[in-house]
Design a protein around this motif. Structure first.
Motif, PDB file in Angstrom:
ATOM      1  N   ILE A 122       0.882  -1.176   0.000  1.00 33.14           N
ATOM      2  CA  ILE A 122       0.000   0.000   0.000  1.00 33.14           C
ATOM      3  C   ILE A 122       0.915   1.221   0.000  1.00 33.14           C
ATOM      4  O   ILE A 122       1.907   1.256   0.721  1.00 33.14           O
ATOM      5  N   GLY A 123       0.577   2.210  -0.823  1.00 31.79           N
ATOM      6  CA  GLY A 123       1.509   3.332  -0.968  1.00 31.79           C
ATOM      7  C   GLY A 123       2.830   2.789  -1.470  1.00 31.79           C
ATOM      8  O   GLY A 123       2.875   1.994  -2.409  1.00 31.79           O
ATOM      9  N   THR A 177      -3.164  -4.392   6.408  1.00 32.96           N
ATOM     10  CA  THR A 177      -4.306  -4.085   5.537  1.00 32.96           C
ATOM     11  C   THR A 177      -4.501  -5.201   4.505  1.00 32.96           C
ATOM     12  O   THR A 177      -3.561  -5.911   4.152  1.00 32.96           O
ATOM     13  N   ARG A 181     -11.432   4.283  -2.637  1.00 31.92           N
ATOM     14  CA  ARG A 181     -10.153   4.469  -1.942  1.00 31.92           C
ATOM     15  C   ARG A 181      -9.004   4.232  -2.913  1.00 31.92           C
ATOM     16  O   ARG A 181      -9.114   3.446  -3.864  1.00 31.92           O
ATOM     17  N   HIS A 209      -3.447   4.862   0.515  1.00 33.34           N
ATOM     18  CA  HIS A 209      -3.845   5.208   1.880  1.00 33.34           C
ATOM     19  C   HIS A 209      -5.054   6.134   1.915  1.00 33.34           C
ATOM     20  O   HIS A 209      -5.589   6.405   2.978  1.00 33.34           O
ATOM     21  N   LYS A 210      -5.447   6.654   0.781  1.00 35.66           N
ATOM     22  CA  LYS A 210      -6.560   7.602   0.741  1.00 35.66           C
ATOM     23  C   LYS A 210      -7.878   6.844   0.874  1.00 35.66           C
ATOM     24  O   LYS A 210      -8.187   5.967   0.073  1.00 35.66           O
ATOM     25  N   ASN A 260      -2.744   8.841  11.386  1.00 31.03           N
ATOM     26  CA  ASN A 260      -2.214   7.989  10.337  1.00 31.03           C
ATOM     27  C   ASN A 260      -1.207   8.886   9.654  1.00 31.03           C
ATOM     28  O   ASN A 260      -1.617   9.821   8.954  1.00 31.03           O
ATOM     29  N   ASP A 317       2.923   9.906   8.001  1.00 34.66           N
ATOM     30  CA  ASP A 317       4.259   9.711   7.444  1.00 34.66           C
ATOM     31  C   ASP A 317       4.857  11.102   7.345  1.00 34.66           C
ATOM     32  O   ASP A 317       4.349  11.916   6.574  1.00 34.66           O
ATOM     33  N   THR A 326       3.831   5.575   6.350  1.00 36.09           N
ATOM     34  CA  THR A 326       2.466   5.792   6.823  1.00 36.09           C
ATOM     35  C   THR A 326       2.066   4.704   7.802  1.00 36.09           C
ATOM     36  O   THR A 326       2.062   3.521   7.464  1.00 36.09           O
ATOM     37  N   ARG A 327       1.769   5.102   9.018  1.00 35.52           N
ATOM     38  CA  ARG A 327       1.332   4.115  10.009  1.00 35.52           C
ATOM     39  C   ARG A 327       0.356   4.766  10.976  1.00 35.52           C
ATOM     40  O   ARG A 327       0.337   5.977  11.143  1.00 35.52           O
ATOM     41  N   GLU A 328      -0.442   3.897  11.595  1.00 36.66           N
ATOM     42  CA  GLU A 328      -1.481   4.389  12.491  1.00 36.66           C
ATOM     43  C   GLU A 328      -1.138   4.078  13.939  1.00 36.66           C
ATOM     44  O   GLU A 328      -0.669   2.987  14.250  1.00 36.66           O
ATOM     45  N   TRP A 357       2.201  12.116   4.660  1.00 37.22           N
ATOM     46  CA  TRP A 357       0.787  11.756   4.782  1.00 37.22           C
ATOM     47  C   TRP A 357       0.289  12.124   6.170  1.00 37.22           C
ATOM     48  O   TRP A 357       1.003  11.935   7.156  1.00 37.22           O
TER      49      TRP A 357
END
Ligand SMILES: [Zn+2]
Length: 557
Positions: free
Chosen positions: A242-243, A250, A331, A334-335, A480, A482, A503-505, A531
């Motif tokens: 992803i990204g 995910t 989507r 990541h969007k 979320n 980056d 990018t991480r949550e 992000w």
């Protein structure tokens, strides 16, 4: 008698016993003619999305003439070493201990539950060497790290080559020269495109198309060698992405293709039940007519083969086997699906992707069921809502698809204030007290999407204002980001997502009473991509992007 011999005697006795007790299924197993040649082609980082969106005539041919699922699951973490190991070992990280890409044979945290010929959890190569001692086996791989994941002493031909074309050429030469019983070919360039240009980009799809043509060259080599008709192929992948990354949890990262074709394999058969990456070696063992140690957890995907069906009435149809519906705007990377609509009324359009499926939706974040509203036509939304849609067919539901629609009015002063900063060499959020902002402004949401005109590297934003809370209770906030970010309510740090990372949550919780609470989000980018999205959930509020209509830059008088 050696322990190994005892082991096989035990297996033989067990088989005899099972045969006596359960004739139907096991007799079939006895009848399965071992495959003469088996070739696994593993494409690093090739997602189902890649196959769906790139021209892949060879893979398409395999699916039409073979058995497949595009929703097999990798294991966590979705990193390469862990997943190639799981494939080769028919076991997960809990068994083999390859828990990250940092794993080395002499440097790990979790030891393997058993070891085979060498100091690692035994692989399919080890099982073949022990049970078919004269079988020719090879491993030819583009990523050198692959070479530490199997027993060097169990493989006849072990070769690392630094390019995808070189690896394929070498595999072709080896197939023609040795006609191996088992060969594992690993190609790395698709993962490279995912890390470079990003998953879902034209460059990424180009790399998948290239992988497909290399698969075609390997298939052609078996024809040239005269063994095509006796060879089962398995095309798969270690993870998606992803990204510009992977490693997380995910579906984009964990779903992988698992495509079999060859003699004895069903044609045009979509495998309906769950398949796991550790079923790979178990399927190879089944096809070759050998056994794996009982430390393995993988099971052969027998239904892919002629003569093996799901037991009557067994409803192990995977949710993922049904195509999920799509809500537009959909989507991307990541969007999230949905979007921010200022002074406009969004139209929610849902597309059912499953043939003969019926799609239901909810607007309150609840999981749709067959008693939820049936989707029939696009509809307008006058307020912020979390739209969830799910397709049903024969009583089985797909995964649900989530979209966040935020509706804001420019006349009511919603959103936050921001301050923009520039710095040097940041690995963590700076102490903003010692910095002067380059400029200040207003952003309707705390997101990278809502701020413009900044430089690409070593910049930071601080978003500030108030969040309106209606109900007393526990709230969870998420960032979320980056690179790093922090979220404060009042002076209390609720989310610490600081540091230099992709990018991480991260999340944290807080008890809040009704009223306005000061909120502050700090975010920086050191280098590379950037992000920021912020989410929250609370009593009666499903997890969602913090919508503009609960944010305000100043306390109203
Ligand atoms: Zn990678």
């Amino acid at each position: 008698m050696t322990t190994a011999n005892l082991y096989y005697l035990a297996i033989a006795l067990l088989l005899l016993c099972t045969l006596a007790c359960q004739p139907a299924q096991q007799t079939l197993a006895e009848q399965h003619t071992p495959t003469a040649h088996f070739i696994v082609i593993g494409i690093d980082g090739m997602s189902p999305d890649g196959i769906n969106n790139a021209p892949t005539p060879n893979i398409d041919w395999m699916m039409q003439n073979g058995a497949y699922t595009l929703t097999a699951r990798a294991v966590l973490p979705t990193s390469s070493s862990t997943n190639w190991a799981s494939m080769l070992m028919a076991a997960g990280p809990e068994q083999h201990g390859v828990t990250s890409n940092n794993w080395e044979r002499d440097d790990y945290v979790l030891p393997p539950v058993v070891t085979g010929t060498e100091d690692i959890f035994p692989t399919i190569f080890d099982a073949i060497r022990k049970q078919l001692p004269t079988a020719e086996t090879g491993a030819i791989y583009h990523w050198d790290g692959f070479g530490r994941l199997f027993e060097k002493s169990a493989v006849n031909y072990d070769k690392h080559i630094d390019s995808e074309q070189g690896t394929t050429d070498e595999a072709g030469r080896y197939i023609k020269d040795k006609k191996p019983k088992f060969l594992f070919v690993h190609l790395d360039h698709v993962d490279g495109a995912g890390h470079g240009a990003g998953h879902g980009t034209p460059e990424y799809y180009q790399a998948v198309a290239r992988a497909d043509s290399l698969i075609g060259q390997i298939i052609q080599a078996t024809k040239d060698a005269g063994i095509f008709d006796q060879t089962v192929f398995l095309v798969t992948s270690d993870h998606g992405g992803i990204g510009t990354g992977h490693g997380g949890e995910t579906p984009d990262e964990i779903l992988i293709p698992f495509i079999l074709s060859g003699p004895g394999v069903k044609k045009g058969y979509k495998i309906p039940h769950p398949v796991y990456t550790y079923d790979n070696a178990a399927t190879v063992a089944f096809a070759l007519g050998i056994e794996l140690p009982n430390a393995c957890i993988g099971r052969p995907v027998k239904t892919a083969f002629e003569g093996y069906n799901l037991p009557d009435g067994e409803t192990v149809v995977a949710n993922e086997a049904l195509a999920e519906p799509v809500i537009y705007p959909k989507r991307e990377g990541h969007k999230a699906a949905g979007g921010l609509f200022i002074d406009s009324v969004p139209e929610v359009r849902i597309e059912t992707m499953e043939k003969d499926g019926i799609t239901y939706y909810t607007l309150d974040g609840n999981e749709p069921t067959e008693t939820s509203t049936k989707y029939e036509a696009p509809f307008a939304l006058s307020h912020t809502a979390v739209v969830k849609a799910k397709t049903y067919k024969n009583g089985v539901g797909s995964q649900s698809y989530i979209a966040y629609f935020r509706v804001a009015d420019s006349k009511t002063k919603s959103g936050l204030k921001y301050s923009y900063y520039e710095g040097e060499g940041w690995m963590y959020l700076p102490s903003f007290k010692s910095f002067k902002p380059v400029r200040t402004g207003a952003a309707i949401e705390p997101s990278h999407d809502q701020v413009q005109g900044h430089r690409e590297q070593t910049f930071a934003y601080v978003f500030q204002g108030f969040i309106k809370i209606d109900t007393l209770g526990e709230y969870r906030f998420y960032t979320n980001s980056d690179d790093g970010s922090k979220l404060f309510i009042g002076d209390e740090l609720i989310v610490d997502n600081d540091g230099d990372h992709g990018t991480r949550e991260r999340s944290g919780k807080v008890d809040l009473s009704p009223g306005l609470h000061p909120i502050r989000i700090e975010w920086f980018n050191g280098g590379g991509g950037y992000w920021l999205n912020c989410y929250y959930r609370g009593p009666g509020i499903p997890k969602q992007i913090i919508p503009a209509d609960v944010l305000m830059p100043v306390k109203p008088l």
